[in-house]
Design an enzyme around this catalytic site. Structure first.
Site, PDB file in Angstrom:
ATOM      1  N   TYR A  47       1.207  -1.104   0.004  1.00 25.61           N
ATOM      2  CA  TYR A  47       0.069  -0.013   0.167  1.00 25.61           C
ATOM      3  C   TYR A  47       0.465   1.277   0.048  1.00 25.61           C
ATOM      4  CZ  TYR A  47      -4.333  -2.040  -0.432  1.00 25.61           C
ATOM      5  OH  TYR A  47      -5.258  -3.182   0.113  1.00 25.61           O
ATOM      6  N   GLN A  81     -14.717   4.970  -7.807  1.00 28.03           N
ATOM      7  CA  GLN A  81     -14.798   3.367  -6.520  1.00 28.03           C
ATOM      8  C   GLN A  81     -13.092   2.906  -6.644  1.00 28.03           C
ATOM      9  OE1 GLN A  81     -17.281  -0.690  -9.374  1.00 28.03           O
ATOM     10  NE2 GLN A  81     -16.965   1.595 -10.048  1.00 28.03           N
ATOM     11  N   ASP A  84      -8.341   6.750  -4.791  1.00 28.54           N
ATOM     12  CA  ASP A  84      -6.757   7.929  -4.744  1.00 28.54           C
ATOM     13  C   ASP A  84      -7.588   8.889  -4.284  1.00 28.54           C
ATOM     14  OD1 ASP A  84      -7.763   9.291  -7.243  1.00 28.54           O
ATOM     15  OD2 ASP A  84      -6.874   6.646  -7.509  1.00 28.54           O
ATOM     16  N   HIS A  99     -15.107   2.626  -1.795  1.00 31.39           N
ATOM     17  CA  HIS A  99     -14.304   1.868  -0.882  1.00 31.39           C
ATOM     18  C   HIS A  99     -12.811   2.273  -0.343  1.00 31.39           C
ATOM     19  CE1 HIS A  99     -15.787  -0.631  -4.837  1.00 31.39           C
ATOM     20  NE2 HIS A  99     -16.356  -0.674  -4.114  1.00 31.39           N
ATOM     21  N   CYS A 107      -7.805   1.521  12.480  1.00 33.46           N
ATOM     22  CA  CYS A 107      -8.250   0.584  13.346  1.00 33.46           C
ATOM     23  C   CYS A 107      -8.058  -0.709  12.501  1.00 33.46           C
ATOM     24  CB  CYS A 107      -8.217   0.539  14.487  1.00 33.46           C
ATOM     25  SG  CYS A 107      -8.040  -0.789  16.235  1.00 33.46           S
ATOM     26  N   CYS A 126      -2.360   1.394  16.270  1.00 24.94           N
ATOM     27  CA  CYS A 126      -3.264   1.594  16.934  1.00 24.94           C
ATOM     28  C   CYS A 126      -2.834   2.882  18.070  1.00 24.94           C
ATOM     29  CB  CYS A 126      -5.434   1.499  17.017  1.00 24.94           C
ATOM     30  SG  CYS A 126      -6.457   2.211  16.889  1.00 24.94           S
ATOM     31  N   SER A 167     -16.115  -1.016 -14.829  1.00 22.19           N
ATOM     32  CA  SER A 167     -16.970  -1.843 -15.739  1.00 22.19           C
ATOM     33  C   SER A 167     -18.224  -1.618 -15.523  1.00 22.19           C
ATOM     34  CB  SER A 167     -15.469  -3.016 -15.556  1.00 22.19           C
ATOM     35  OG  SER A 167     -15.632  -3.899 -14.501  1.00 22.19           O
TER      36      SER A 167
END
Length: 232
Positions: A47, A81, A84, A99, A107, A126, A167
Site C-alpha cells: 500500500y 470506486q 486515490d 471503497h 484500526c 493504533c 466496468s
C-alpha cells in the site's frame, strides 16, 4: 460514478492485466483481512508503494472536466470506486469514496479509530495497541454504509448519471447506474470498451475520459477548463 479507468489515464495502474496491481499476487494476499493477518508488513509495503505512485500522478483532463461540470450543476455528487485523491486534487468537492481512501488508516480491530500512521514504522500501531491497516474496503468487507446510502439517494433522484471508466461489474457500486436508470435518469457512459451497462445507456461515448468528457462539456456549452486570465 467513476472507476479505475479515469485514474489509469493519469498513470495509476489498474488491478488486472499486464502491469496491473495484482500481477504476481493473489488479490486475497494483499487486500483481505486474512491476507493482512497473515503478513501485515507485506500488505503495508504494497500500500505504501501504491501511495507513492498516486503521489506523483496528476489529475487529467477527465478529472478537471468533472470539476467544471460540478461548478455548473445545481446539485452534483461524484461517487468514485477509486481510492486515490485525484478528483479532489482536480477541485471536485462533492466526492464520495465507496471503497475508502488510500491515504487513510484505521484500526484493524474493533476500536474503529481512524488515525494517521507513522510512515517510518513497518507496522503502525493504533492507540488501542492493535495494528493500523489501510482505510480501504477489502475483499469480503462491506462498503461504508453512509457513503453508499448517500450515493443511492443521489441515484434515485438525479436527472443524469455519468458512468466513467468502470466496468460496472463490482458490487454494490454497480447497482447505482441501474438505480438511476430505473428512476428515469439520462444514463451516459464514457468508456473505451463495452461494459455491462452499455446496452442500457442513452448515450455511449466510446473513448478515454480525458478526451470524451471535455468534448461532452463543449457540446453542452461548458468550457472544460476553468477560465483564467484572457480566457472566457
Amino acid at each position: 460514478m467513476t472507476g479505475a479507468g479515469i485514474s489509469a489515464e493519469s498513470g495509476v495502474p489498474t488491478f488486472r492485466g499486464a502491469g496491473g496491481l495484482w500481477e504476481g499476487f493473489r488479490p486475497e494476499e494483499l487486500a483481505s483481512p486474512e491476507g493482512f493477518d497473515a503478513d501485515p508488513a507485506r500488505v503495508w509495503r504494497w500500500y505504501r508503494w501504491r501511495r507513492g505512485i498516486v503521489a506523483v500522478a496528476e489529475p487529467n483532463a477527465g478529472h478537471r472536466a468533472l470539476t467544471r461540470l460540478e461548478d455548473q450543476a445545481d446539485t452534483f455528487l461524484l461517487a468514485t470506486q477509486n481510492v486515490d485523491d485525484l478528483h479532489e486534487r482536480a477541485g471536485s468537492r462533492g466526492v464520495i469514496h465507496l471503497h475508502g481512501r488510500l491515504t487513510g488508516s484505521r484500526c484493524s480491530r474493533s476500536c474503529g479509530a481512524v488515525a494517521p500512521e507513522d510512515p517510518s514504522a513497518a507496522l503502525p500501531v493504533c492507540r488501542c495497541g492493535a495494528l493500523l491497516r489501510p482505510d480501504v474496503v477489502w475483499f469480503g468487507e462491506a462498503v461504508p454504509g453512509d457513503a453508499f446510502a448517500k450515493a443511492t439517494r443521489a441515484a434515485e433522484t438525479c436527472e443524469a448519471c455519468l458512468v466513467v471508466g468502470t466496468s460496472a461489474l463490482v458490487q454494490p457500486a454497480a447497482n447505482l447506474p441501474w438505480i438511476a436508470a430505473r428512476a428515469g435518469a439520462l444514463l451516459i457512459e464514457v468508456n473505451p470498451e463495452p461494459t455491462a451497462i452499455s446496452d442500457r445507456c442513452d448515450l455511449v461515448l466510446r473513448g478515454q475520459a480525458a478526451s470524451e468528457l471535455p468534448r461532452l462539456l463543449e457540446r453542452m456549452g461548458i468550457s472544460p477548463e476553468p477560465a483564467g486570465p484572457g480566457r472566457v
